[in-house]
Design a protein around this motif. Structure first.
Motif, PDB file in Angstrom:
ATOM      1  N   PHE A 242     -74.547   5.759 -32.995  1.00 55.52           N
ATOM      2  CA  PHE A 242     -74.270   4.465 -33.596  1.00 55.52           C
ATOM      3  C   PHE A 242     -73.780   4.639 -35.032  1.00 55.52           C
ATOM      4  CE2 PHE A 242     -76.194   0.233 -35.157  1.00 55.52           C
ATOM      5  CZ  PHE A 242     -75.020  -0.452 -34.897  1.00 55.52           C
ATOM      6  N   ALA A 243     -74.441   5.542 -35.771  1.00 53.00           N
ATOM      7  CA  ALA A 243     -74.040   5.779 -37.161  1.00 53.00           C
ATOM      8  C   ALA A 243     -72.591   6.240 -37.244  1.00 53.00           C
ATOM      9  CB  ALA A 243     -74.968   6.807 -37.804  1.00 53.00           C
ATOM     10  N   GLU A 244     -72.188   7.146 -36.370  1.00 56.34           N
ATOM     11  CA  GLU A 244     -70.808   7.630 -36.399  1.00 56.34           C
ATOM     12  C   GLU A 244     -69.819   6.495 -36.182  1.00 56.34           C
ATOM     13  OE1 GLU A 244     -67.445  10.013 -33.962  1.00 56.34           O
ATOM     14  OE2 GLU A 244     -69.290   9.386 -32.995  1.00 56.34           O
ATOM     15  N   LEU A 245     -70.107   5.625 -35.225  1.00 56.69           N
ATOM     16  CA  LEU A 245     -69.203   4.517 -34.937  1.00 56.69           C
ATOM     17  C   LEU A 245     -69.108   3.554 -36.111  1.00 56.69           C
ATOM     18  CD1 LEU A 245     -70.121   3.679 -31.224  1.00 56.69           C
ATOM     19  CD2 LEU A 245     -68.285   5.150 -32.072  1.00 56.69           C
ATOM     20  N   VAL A 246     -70.238   3.284 -36.763  1.00 56.43           N
ATOM     21  CA  VAL A 246     -70.246   2.357 -37.899  1.00 56.43           C
ATOM     22  C   VAL A 246     -69.549   2.970 -39.106  1.00 56.43           C
ATOM     23  CG1 VAL A 246     -71.744   1.180 -39.562  1.00 56.43           C
ATOM     24  CG2 VAL A 246     -72.307   1.121 -37.133  1.00 56.43           C
ATOM     25  N   TYR A 247     -69.794   4.260 -39.373  1.00 54.24           N
ATOM     26  CA  TYR A 247     -69.219   4.915 -40.555  1.00 54.24           C
ATOM     27  C   TYR A 247     -67.710   5.116 -40.444  1.00 54.24           C
ATOM     28  CZ  TYR A 247     -74.011   6.263 -41.922  1.00 54.24           C
ATOM     29  OH  TYR A 247     -75.331   6.278 -42.283  1.00 54.24           O
ATOM     30  N   THR A 248     -67.204   5.284 -39.227  1.00 46.90           N
ATOM     31  CA  THR A 248     -65.798   5.653 -39.059  1.00 46.90           C
ATOM     32  C   THR A 248     -64.914   4.525 -38.536  1.00 46.90           C
ATOM     33  OG1 THR A 248     -66.070   6.415 -36.769  1.00 46.90           O
ATOM     34  CG2 THR A 248     -66.477   8.033 -38.536  1.00 46.90           C
ATOM     35  N   GLY A 249     -65.493   3.561 -37.823  1.00 48.64           N
ATOM     36  CA  GLY A 249     -64.668   2.558 -37.156  1.00 48.64           C
ATOM     37  C   GLY A 249     -63.853   3.146 -36.015  1.00 48.64           C
ATOM     38  N   ARG A 250     -64.264   4.299 -35.520  1.00 48.18           N
ATOM     39  CA  ARG A 250     -63.517   4.983 -34.466  1.00 48.18           C
ATOM     40  C   ARG A 250     -63.460   4.135 -33.207  1.00 48.18           C
ATOM     41  NH1 ARG A 250     -64.687   8.517 -30.234  1.00 48.18           N
ATOM     42  NH2 ARG A 250     -66.932   8.591 -30.661  1.00 48.18           N
ATOM     43  N   GLN A 251     -62.298   4.156 -32.540  1.00 47.11           N
ATOM     44  CA  GLN A 251     -62.134   3.456 -31.279  1.00 47.11           C
ATOM     45  C   GLN A 251     -62.569   4.353 -30.122  1.00 47.11           C
ATOM     46  OE1 GLN A 251     -58.253   1.669 -30.708  1.00 47.11           O
ATOM     47  NE2 GLN A 251     -58.025   1.291 -32.912  1.00 47.11           N
ATOM     48  N   VAL A 252     -63.290   3.783 -29.173  1.00 50.90           N
ATOM     49  CA  VAL A 252     -63.679   4.520 -27.976  1.00 50.90           C
ATOM     50  C   VAL A 252     -63.084   3.814 -26.762  1.00 50.90           C
ATOM     51  CG1 VAL A 252     -65.812   5.334 -29.034  1.00 50.90           C
ATOM     52  CG2 VAL A 252     -65.862   3.261 -27.665  1.00 50.90           C
ATOM     53  N   SER A 253     -62.741   4.577 -25.750  1.00 56.48           N
ATOM     54  CA  SER A 253     -62.228   4.005 -24.505  1.00 56.48           C
ATOM     55  C   SER A 253     -63.377   3.404 -23.707  1.00 56.48           C
ATOM     56  CB  SER A 253     -61.548   5.095 -23.680  1.00 56.48           C
ATOM     57  OG  SER A 253     -62.523   6.027 -23.207  1.00 56.48           O
ATOM     58  N   GLY A 254     -63.024   2.652 -22.684  1.00 58.49           N
ATOM     59  CA  GLY A 254     -64.050   2.110 -21.807  1.00 58.49           C
ATOM     60  C   GLY A 254     -64.888   3.201 -21.172  1.00 58.49           C
ATOM     61  N   GLU A 255     -64.232   4.285 -20.772  1.00 64.54           N
ATOM     62  CA  GLU A 255     -64.964   5.379 -20.127  1.00 64.54           C
ATOM     63  C   GLU A 255     -65.936   6.037 -21.100  1.00 64.54           C
ATOM     64  OE1 GLU A 255     -61.789   7.758 -18.530  1.00 64.54           O
ATOM     65  OE2 GLU A 255     -61.862   6.695 -16.596  1.00 64.54           O
TER      66      GLU A 255
END
Length: 272
Positions: A173-186
């Motif tokens: 969760f921290a990585e996603l919040v810190y970076t705003g990285r997009q992830v695919s549905g998979e």
């Protein structure tokens, strides 16, 4: 009159709630905030709703906050914030423990019946937080999901912190919040952000909703209450809540109808 940007339709006990600004990828403006909260709270009061399906019209579920609101905040901070919150300060608790922006997501978590989000295309920022308020997220394999706020110099503030900590490992969760990285549905399924992938998320979500709508509405609502309490209660409290819910169900009209339908090998006829 302004065209509605949230459409609600009913069929077979299912409320289909659709974000409807397809030309803007269903981006969130002041009207969308108000209409999403209103749609959710109206559904809370309806006994004939057995399941809710959330989806977005056009090419995306929701691309997040409308760029015009960022521009408004840059030009007039108070006016920009007011468009999001309904002319209240962000810290004002106008909807129970939440402000209006947060309520736009928590209204689905608090719904008395299951909520299924059908996600395709973009699911960014506030759109992601709306989807996380659902009980179940069915996503297209090529959907793009992101906690996008950091790219605008902000943090998730529409209940994303609550939902993220429930669903994801803290470091993920921290990585996603810190970076705003997009992830695919998979990838979203692999890390716990989504439930499963489907080539046609809306068709899959609707089929699942129909299945749920055929179950005893009393049992489904009791299960939703218990699942919500499971996140916050200690073991002793939750064990007692299980017993209380079961005691209310045993011998009730819909529970007896479930038993008879199973024995007689027919479709049940439940009462809302």
């Amino acid at each position: 009159m302004t065209e509605p940007c949230v459409l609600t339709e009913f069929a077979d006990g299912i409320a289909h709630v659709r974000l409807h600004r397809p030309a803007k990828l269903n981006a969130l403006d002041g009207a969308m905030f108000a209409q999403l909260v209103d749609a959710g709270e109206r559904l809370h009061a309806r006994n004939d709703v057995r399941c809710i399906v959330l989806s977005g019209a056009g090419n995306s579920f929701c691309a997040g906050l409308d760029a015009s609101l960022f521009a408004a905040m840059a030009g007039d901070r108070a006016a920009g914030i007011g468009a999001v919150t309904g002319n209240a300060p962000l810290q004002a608790r106008t909807h129970g423990i939440a402000n209006r922006a947060q309520r736009m997501a928590t209204v689905w978590a608090d719904a008395p019946v299951p909520v299924i989000a059908a996600v395709h295309g973009h699911c960014f920022g506030g759109g992601l937080q709306i989807a996380l308020g659902a009980d179940i997220r069915i996503v297209a394999p090529d959907a793009r999901m992101s906690a996008m706020e950091v790219r605008w110099g902000l943090v998730p503030d529409m209940a994303g912190m609550i939902f993220g900590r429930r669903l994801l490992r803290a470091d993920v969760f921290a990585e996603l919040v810190y970076t705003g990285r997009q992830v695919s549905g998979e990838e979203a399924v692999r890390i716990g952000l989504a439930t499963r992938v489907a080539a046609d998320p809306l068709a899959e979500a609707t089929a699942l909703a129909k299945d749920i709508a055929q179950r005893s509405p009393d049992a489904i609502r009791a299960a939703k209450r218990l699942l919500g309490q499971a996140r916050v209660c200690d073991d002793a409290t939750l064990l007692l809540q299980e017993s209380l819910e079961q005691e209310r169900l045993i011998g009730s009209a819909n529970q007896l109808e479930a038993v008879r339908a199973n024995i007689e090998k027919r479709a049940p006829a439940f009462r809302d």
